[in-house]
Design a protein around this motif. Structure first.
Motif, PDB file in Angstrom:
ATOM      1  N   THR A  51      32.365  26.989  21.224  1.00 39.13           N
ATOM      2  CA  THR A  51      33.424  27.976  21.038  1.00 39.13           C
ATOM      3  C   THR A  51      34.177  28.300  22.326  1.00 39.13           C
ATOM      4  OG1 THR A  51      32.060  28.941  19.301  1.00 39.13           O
ATOM      5  CG2 THR A  51      33.883  30.288  20.102  1.00 39.13           C
TER       6      THR A  51
ATOM      7  N   SER B   4      36.490  29.070  14.764  1.00 38.29           N
ATOM      8  CA  SER B   4      36.376  28.309  13.504  1.00 38.29           C
ATOM      9  C   SER B   4      37.071  26.958  13.649  1.00 38.29           C
ATOM     10  CB  SER B   4      37.053  29.086  12.365  1.00 38.29           C
ATOM     11  OG  SER B   4      36.482  30.362  12.226  1.00 38.29           O
TER      12      SER B   4
ATOM     13  N   THR C  88      31.751  30.726   9.830  1.00 37.22           N
ATOM     14  CA  THR C  88      31.852  31.988   9.082  1.00 37.22           C
ATOM     15  C   THR C  88      31.665  31.742   7.575  1.00 37.22           C
ATOM     16  OG1 THR C  88      34.236  31.769   8.723  1.00 37.22           O
ATOM     17  CG2 THR C  88      33.548  32.894  10.753  1.00 37.22           C
TER      18      THR C  88
ATOM     19  N   GLU D  80      33.712  32.427   5.366  1.00 35.21           N
ATOM     20  CA  GLU D  80      34.981  31.893   4.820  1.00 35.21           C
ATOM     21  C   GLU D  80      35.037  30.372   5.028  1.00 35.21           C
ATOM     22  OE1 GLU D  80      34.832  34.602   6.995  1.00 35.21           O
ATOM     23  OE2 GLU D  80      34.836  35.926   5.269  1.00 35.21           O
TER      24      GLU D  80
END
Ligand SMILES: Cc1cc2nc3c(=O)[nH]c(=O)nc-3n(C[C@H](O)[C@H](O)[C@H](O)COP(=O)(O)OP(=O)(O)OC[C@H]3O[C@@H](n4cnc5c(N)ncnc54)[C@H](O)[C@@H]3O)c2cc1C
Length: 378
Positions: free
Chosen positions: A124, A130, A363, A365
């Motif tokens: 990250t 993401s 995540t 999502e």
């Protein structure tokens, strides 16, 4: 290990954790850090990287044993340590075992087993979470060496890590197809740690920003094939998500256990809180949701053991189990009333430790996107 052996091993692990962690957990939580020594202690107890091959000093077990240790840490309410442990034993060590050269394995795995070297994984960046394909950290070849520049954020174990697996662009403009992984020795010049990132929970896992300024890496620091970093990350993600699910299911089980003890003791309106129908129904709901998730987790763990866990199943499991963890622990905390909101009662730690589970490792999502893609083919 058969089931009986695994049960004995879990008991032994719990006793070791009770002895080494329980007396200190409140102090470490307050310091927002575990001492470096903890990793040596876990190594001495034979609890680090148990499924690495025996030739590197490990026990040579199956990954099932590593998952069992993650579960016991989580069940006891040591969510932060479970995360740091998972990164070290369940992610970094397997990356090296599966994709490292013999020289890399010999250099790092024995030290990871003893706790002399602590691992971290750095994908990250401030502008790429993401959307990992947007990373900007890059490595440029200079003679026999690589020169690494860039920065990473939210890196678990970052403050204490001795080695960091870093994702970097090696063929600009090619996105995923131009990304490689490097094992970065954190004693190298040009490597720097930012300040520890303060979080709402998981205080016993340190989270750091890392900086790389003209870090000169030997050619032997490349992990796996050049420009195959994404393929490696995708290959290892199901195991990472299984480890997060192990945390989710066991933490929910641990939270339920302490809630049952509490409601049987606590009195209101002249009766125990356990005697209210609402409490009985809540406990029944929580137990059922945990059981459903445990069954799917165990199915996925078996699939992983036979090399058949798909990316979609791992995504469904990560999504379902972490959402269940947050929901059920919230229901448990409610039964503690105001005491549940105080840090004196460990249920509050179960609650704050849980929240990140729906975010890191992809995540909820993104998990739903992956599952939807597997349904629709796009
Ligand atoms: C405590 C902690 C530990 C961590 N440990 C590590 C570690 O060890 N190593 C590491 O590399 N990283 C680590 N991370 C980073 C973590 O994996 C990322 O925070 C996570 O992947 C989300 O990225 P982001 O924070 O940039 O959020 P963003 O990607 O900016 O997402 C913001 C919101 O947009 C949503 N979103 C984004 N894209 C889509 C889409 N396509 N469709 C629908 N919704 C979308 C997200 O779901 C989210 O709700 C850690 C983070 C924390 C907080």
């Amino acid at each position: 290990m058969d089931n009986e052996e695994l049960t004995l091993f879990r008991d032994m692990t719990r006793r070791a954790l009770e002895q080494e962690i329980s007396p200190n957990i409140e102090e470490w939580e307050a310091q927002h850090m575990v001492p470096r020594q903890l990793w040596h202690t876990l190594g001495q107890a034979g609890l680090l990287c148990p499924d690495m091959p025996e030739e590197f000093g490990a026990a040579g077990t199956t990954p099932q044993v590593t998952f069992a240790i993650i579960e016991e840490l989580s069940r006891m309410g040591f969510g932060g340590i479970a995360s740091g442990y998972g990164i070290h034993s369940n992610i970094v060590a397997p990356y090296i075992e599966h994709f490292g050269t013999e020289e890399q394995k010999a250099q790092w795995l024995p030290k990871m087993v003893t706790g002399e070297a602590l691992g971290a994984l750095a994908m990250t960046e401030p502008g790429a979470g993401s959307d990992v394909q947007s990373i900007r950290t890059n490595a440029v070849k200079d003679g026999d060496e690589w020169v690494l520049n860039g920065s990473k954020i939210f890196i678990t174990n970052g403050m204490l890590a001795d080695l960091v697996i870093v994702a970097a662009i090696t063929d600009p403009g090619k996105g995923a197809k131009g990304t490689s992984l490097f094992i970065v020795d954190t004693t190298l010049p040009g490597f720097a740690r930012g300040k520890k990132i303060e979080k709402m929970g998981q205080h016993t896992s340190d989270t750091a920003e890392l900086f790389f300024q003209d870090v000169r890496l030997p050619a032997s620091a490349l992990l796996g094939e050049l420009n195959k970093g994404f393929v490696i990350m995708m290959t290892e993600l199901p195991r990472e998500r299984l480890g997060i699910a192990a945390q989710a299911v066991a933490a929910a089980e641990g939270a339920l256990d302490i809630t049952v003890d509490y409601v049987l003791e606590r009195k209101a309106f002249g009766q125990t809180v356990a005697s209210f129908q609402n409490t009985r129904f809540t406990l029944a709901e929580v137990k059922t949701e945990i059981a459903v998730n445990r069954a799917f987790y165990e199915k996925c763990a078996e699939a992983y053991a036979s090399d058949s866990l798909s990316a979609e199943e791992a995504a469904m499991l990560k999504y379902a189990s972490t959402e269940m963890q947050c929901k059920t622990i919230d229901q448990c905390l409610q039964l503690f009333g105001g005491y549940g909101y105080t840090i004196e009662y460990p249920i509050s730690r179960f609650y704050t430790d849980a929240r990140i589970q729906r975010i890191y490792g992809g995540t909820s999502e993104i998990m739903k996107e992956l599952v939807a893609r597997s349904i629709l083919g796009r």
